[in-house]
Design a protein around this motif. Sequence first.
Motif, PDB file in Angstrom:
ATOM      1  N   THR B 102       0.832  -1.194   0.000  1.00 49.27           N
ATOM      2  CA  THR B 102       0.000   0.000   0.000  1.00 49.27           C
ATOM      3  C   THR B 102       0.873   1.253   0.000  1.00 49.27           C
ATOM      4  O   THR B 102       1.796   1.356   0.786  1.00 49.27           O
ATOM      5  CB  THR B 102      -0.873  -0.001   1.266  1.00 49.27           C
ATOM      6  OG1 THR B 102      -1.644  -1.175   1.245  1.00 49.27           O
ATOM      7  CG2 THR B 102      -1.785   1.188   1.283  1.00 49.27           C
ATOM      8  N   GLY B 103       0.545   2.185  -0.843  1.00 50.88           N
ATOM      9  CA  GLY B 103       1.253   3.451  -0.824  1.00 50.88           C
ATOM     10  C   GLY B 103       2.439   3.514  -1.761  1.00 50.88           C
ATOM     11  O   GLY B 103       3.061   4.542  -1.896  1.00 50.88           O
ATOM     12  N   ASP B 104       2.765   2.408  -2.421  1.00 44.27           N
ATOM     13  CA  ASP B 104       3.853   2.441  -3.393  1.00 44.27           C
ATOM     14  C   ASP B 104       3.444   3.274  -4.594  1.00 44.27           C
ATOM     15  O   ASP B 104       2.300   3.229  -5.018  1.00 44.27           O
ATOM     16  CB  ASP B 104       4.168   1.017  -3.881  1.00 44.27           C
ATOM     17  CG  ASP B 104       4.993   0.272  -2.872  1.00 44.27           C
ATOM     18  OD1 ASP B 104       5.282   0.875  -1.829  1.00 44.27           O
ATOM     19  OD2 ASP B 104       5.342  -0.886  -3.122  1.00 44.27           O
ATOM     20  N   TYR B 105       4.383   4.001  -5.133  1.00 41.76           N
ATOM     21  CA  TYR B 105       4.059   4.776  -6.334  1.00 41.76           C
ATOM     22  C   TYR B 105       5.197   4.635  -7.316  1.00 41.76           C
ATOM     23  O   TYR B 105       6.300   4.237  -6.961  1.00 41.76           O
ATOM     24  CB  TYR B 105       3.832   6.251  -5.980  1.00 41.76           C
ATOM     25  CG  TYR B 105       5.046   6.916  -5.383  1.00 41.76           C
ATOM     26  CD1 TYR B 105       5.288   6.852  -4.021  1.00 41.76           C
ATOM     27  CD2 TYR B 105       5.952   7.592  -6.184  1.00 41.76           C
ATOM     28  CE1 TYR B 105       6.410   7.432  -3.473  1.00 41.76           C
ATOM     29  CE2 TYR B 105       7.077   8.184  -5.637  1.00 41.76           C
ATOM     30  CZ  TYR B 105       7.296   8.098  -4.275  1.00 41.76           C
ATOM     31  OH  TYR B 105       8.409   8.667  -3.738  1.00 41.76           O
ATOM     32  N   GLU B 106       4.879   4.956  -8.565  1.00 46.58           N
ATOM     33  CA  GLU B 106       5.913   4.944  -9.593  1.00 46.58           C
ATOM     34  C   GLU B 106       6.382   6.364  -9.781  1.00 46.58           C
ATOM     35  O   GLU B 106       5.608   7.235 -10.161  1.00 46.58           O
ATOM     36  CB  GLU B 106       5.323   4.432 -10.909  1.00 46.58           C
ATOM     37  CG  GLU B 106       5.328   2.937 -11.052  1.00 46.58           C
ATOM     38  CD  GLU B 106       4.606   2.505 -12.310  1.00 46.58           C
ATOM     39  OE1 GLU B 106       4.589   3.279 -13.289  1.00 46.58           O
ATOM     40  OE2 GLU B 106       4.031   1.408 -12.287  1.00 46.58           O
ATOM     41  N   ALA B 107       7.652   6.590  -9.524  1.00 50.62           N
ATOM     42  CA  ALA B 107       8.164   7.945  -9.686  1.00 50.62           C
ATOM     43  C   ALA B 107       8.419   8.225 -11.154  1.00 50.62           C
ATOM     44  O   ALA B 107       8.740   7.321 -11.924  1.00 50.62           O
ATOM     45  CB  ALA B 107       9.438   8.117  -8.884  1.00 50.62           C
ATOM     46  N   TRP B 108       8.266   9.484 -11.503  1.00 57.25           N
ATOM     47  CA  TRP B 108       8.537   9.882 -12.876  1.00 57.25           C
ATOM     48  C   TRP B 108      10.042  10.045 -13.038  1.00 57.25           C
ATOM     49  O   TRP B 108      10.724  10.535 -12.140  1.00 57.25           O
ATOM     50  CB  TRP B 108       7.837  11.196 -13.164  1.00 57.25           C
ATOM     51  CG  TRP B 108       8.144  11.749 -14.518  1.00 57.25           C
ATOM     52  CD1 TRP B 108       7.578  11.391 -15.699  1.00 57.25           C
ATOM     53  CD2 TRP B 108       9.100  12.779 -14.827  1.00 57.25           C
ATOM     54  NE1 TRP B 108       8.105  12.123 -16.718  1.00 57.25           N
ATOM     55  CE2 TRP B 108       9.046  12.984 -16.216  1.00 57.25           C
ATOM     56  CE3 TRP B 108       9.981  13.536 -14.069  1.00 57.25           C
ATOM     57  CZ2 TRP B 108       9.844  13.914 -16.866  1.00 57.25           C
ATOM     58  CZ3 TRP B 108      10.788  14.459 -14.705  1.00 57.25           C
ATOM     59  CH2 TRP B 108      10.713  14.644 -16.103  1.00 57.25           C
ATOM     60  N   THR B 109      10.557   9.600 -14.152  1.00 54.69           N
ATOM     61  CA  THR B 109      11.976   9.837 -14.430  1.00 54.69           C
ATOM     62  C   THR B 109      12.099  10.514 -15.791  1.00 54.69           C
ATOM     63  O   THR B 109      11.322  10.211 -16.695  1.00 54.69           O
ATOM     64  CB  THR B 109      12.768   8.530 -14.456  1.00 54.69           C
ATOM     65  OG1 THR B 109      12.035   7.579 -15.218  1.00 54.69           O
ATOM     66  CG2 THR B 109      13.007   7.977 -13.072  1.00 54.69           C
ATOM     67  N   PRO B 110      13.035  11.408 -15.917  1.00 53.81           N
ATOM     68  CA  PRO B 110      13.136  12.157 -17.177  1.00 53.81           C
ATOM     69  C   PRO B 110      13.497  11.242 -18.349  1.00 53.81           C
ATOM     70  O   PRO B 110      14.132  10.232 -18.141  1.00 53.81           O
ATOM     71  CB  PRO B 110      14.261  13.156 -16.936  1.00 53.81           C
ATOM     72  CG  PRO B 110      14.563  13.120 -15.504  1.00 53.81           C
ATOM     73  CD  PRO B 110      14.035  11.850 -14.932  1.00 53.81           C
TER      74      PRO B 110
END
Lengths: 712, 110
Positions: B102-110
């Motif tokens: 729960t609470g995991d997210y995919e971070a944006w990378t350039p």
Amino acid sequence: MCIMVARSRLPSKFDGESPSVGRCNREEPMPKLTIDGKEIEVAPGSTVLQACEEAGAEIPRFCYHERLSIAGNCRMCLVEMERSPKPIASCAMPAGDGMVIHTNTPQVKKAREGVLEFLLINHPLDCPICDQGGECDLQDETMAYGRGKNRFDENKRAVTEKNMGPLVKTIMTRCIHCTRCIRFSEEVAGTTELGAIYRGENMQITTFLEQAMESELQGNVIDLCPVGALTSKPYAFNARPWELAKTESIDVMDAVGSNIRIDTRGRQVMRILPRNHDDVNEEWISDKTRFAYDGLLKSRLDRPYVKKDGTLVEASWVEAFAAINTGLAGLDGTQIAGLVGDLNELEGMYAFRELLKGLGATRIEARQSGAAYDVSNRASYLFNSGIAGIEEADFCLLVGTNPRHEATIVNARILKSTRHRGLKVSNIGPAHDLTYPVEQAGDDAAILADILAGKHSLADRLQAAKRPMIIVGEGALARQDGAHILKAVHDIAETFGLITEDWNGFNVLPTAASRVGALDLGLVAPGGVRGILDDAKAGTVKAAFLLGVDEIDSSALQDCFTVYIGSHGDHGVRHADVVLPAAAYTEKSGLYINMEGRVQMGERANFPPGDAREDWTIFRALSDVLGKTLPFDSFDALRAALYKELPHLMDIDSLPKAAWGDFGEPGDIARGPIALPIHDFYQTNPIARASDTMAECSALKRSKGEATGTHG
Amino acid sequence: MGTSLFTARHGKRVGEDEQGNVYYLAKDGKRRWVIYNGVADASRVPPQWHRWLHRTTDDLPEEQAITPKPWEKPHLPNLTGTQEAYRPAGSLHSGGKRPAATGDYEAWTP
């Protein structure tokens, strides 16, 4: 095979919207009833069930729903009426004068126990694995009226699963045939997609030929279903209702400002449900509002980035602020521009504006769609009739708008009004299936000039109507001659009696949640977004701040020092030199003003990921680095400053009438079609674009369009 | 040493399992024991021999009318504490990749 669609079995008087207690009609006398020894007067046209509720007696029900027509087929609401040989179904019985009703006698209890036992004959005992468990009407009623054991030895009926698309999951064996979903899809969503086949015990709820549902309101059948037959597909087996923290907030997917409840577990938003607000969203929300939450976990900005040698590299907040400081060195205010996006709360926009004003910037612009709003008069950018006011109108003219996509809840209100109040709708602009009959006047903005000159048949229609209303979309206002169209509609409103003492039929339909708030803050610059982008290309604008701006062509900002502040890595970051991670709408408290001008407050439900911060704290910290410290240190101090400038923000949830005045620019309207602002309902903002569920819906819609190719 | 002497004096070899453990029966038939081929670990005894060793049956494995089912896996000793021990998904010892929570997210990378 027998096909039947459940319809009300009652006379037409009760078809459609159920009569509400309290709305008094002076011509008919109020019937007086005795309920459990208590005398009570109710509004004429009420049902016995409503009278009982009024008298404080709780009646169990499955099929009855306040906002749907009466079906009377679950029989759970049986009550005893004196001089009646049998118990009566209170939801379907009109309240009559002199009725004596008992709701708590042994006979009533026995009757309800019998009904419930019949319902449970075919209901599976899978509550432990059912997503409705814990918030199930049938579970609750069984606690009150269930017999301790089962007397039914035969096998339970099994029903094959139905495919209803990517949003609604079906376990049709659990269905108790209340037909709420059928009535909803016909009466509220306006798309007769659901129906019932076979009869009696073997009745099955299904979509026609098992196609996926297409309505933008289909998620509401999940809430309507009293059992676990229709549940949410993205939420399936993810959480239990009792482990979720519930936060009341406001939706930002469109300008309606739907009241929502955000259910979180730990840091994650698990689901979004509607809250009841009779004047805004009633108890419905659109699918984008309900299902776009998984976008909150995708492509999030969780740390600052600074561009070095042409690529963005991770940086600390201090490095990012230092980079902004160097980037702005030597620039004066006229070379700095600020753009505000679609999903922002007032506090963030206010802090943004104050920061840029501190830097001397004069061009701060929030009309991302390019619509020619005129901030000199508040009435010029509001939905003045109010969303609930649609029900009072008798003629509605749509100008360059597709409310089904731009404000689904407003479209549902128009549908309700066409069904129950005889509203007639005409449309200037591209033809669309709006779920109700629309008279197509043509896709040509110049018709407005014809109406004003009295040369078009719509002029007579407007003249003849008692309460006419015009809804102007951003599609019309975003044209080159948008200001002229605004003026033309303004003049039509004055000429054809749309503006009276107690009625204002001039309505604008903004597409973004932050639009009205930003216009209240005066975030407009001459030339609009187009002007700023052109100047950035020409080189006169050398630095641009983007606050969640993702719907513009950011390639124009290539040579300009661009700072992007937002929650998602979307179109806006493409040409950014510094990226600052900010909170998404569930991660910050804030005020929002919806299209009617109604101020609503959203609460924070979870925390932003990684190093992301709430917008206003970013601007406060940045202002320190830039040497133009903002005069507030806390959220309360910020709100106080905001209230001081815009005192009307203190009236949460009230709807003050905006004073009428003159606005728009007189001028010619070019002949030609109107382009609508929304091409894909499911992909209108960075959160929705990041969402897998929305992508699936969008793909489904596109494939259907290709497959048939003939429907509008 | 003592065991091998005892085995030589009193034991009658009755069989050997696939791991090479050798099973003995006392000449008077009163004792049954095993000499391990390697580490002495009681969990190395396969179930067929386990039955015989613990006097559940007097039949030797080859006399027992039990045909192994196709889904039965070969017998393994208890691997707890060894390198081959079972590690649940997400254990630090099996790559250190924890499952989604729960609470995991995919971070944006350039």
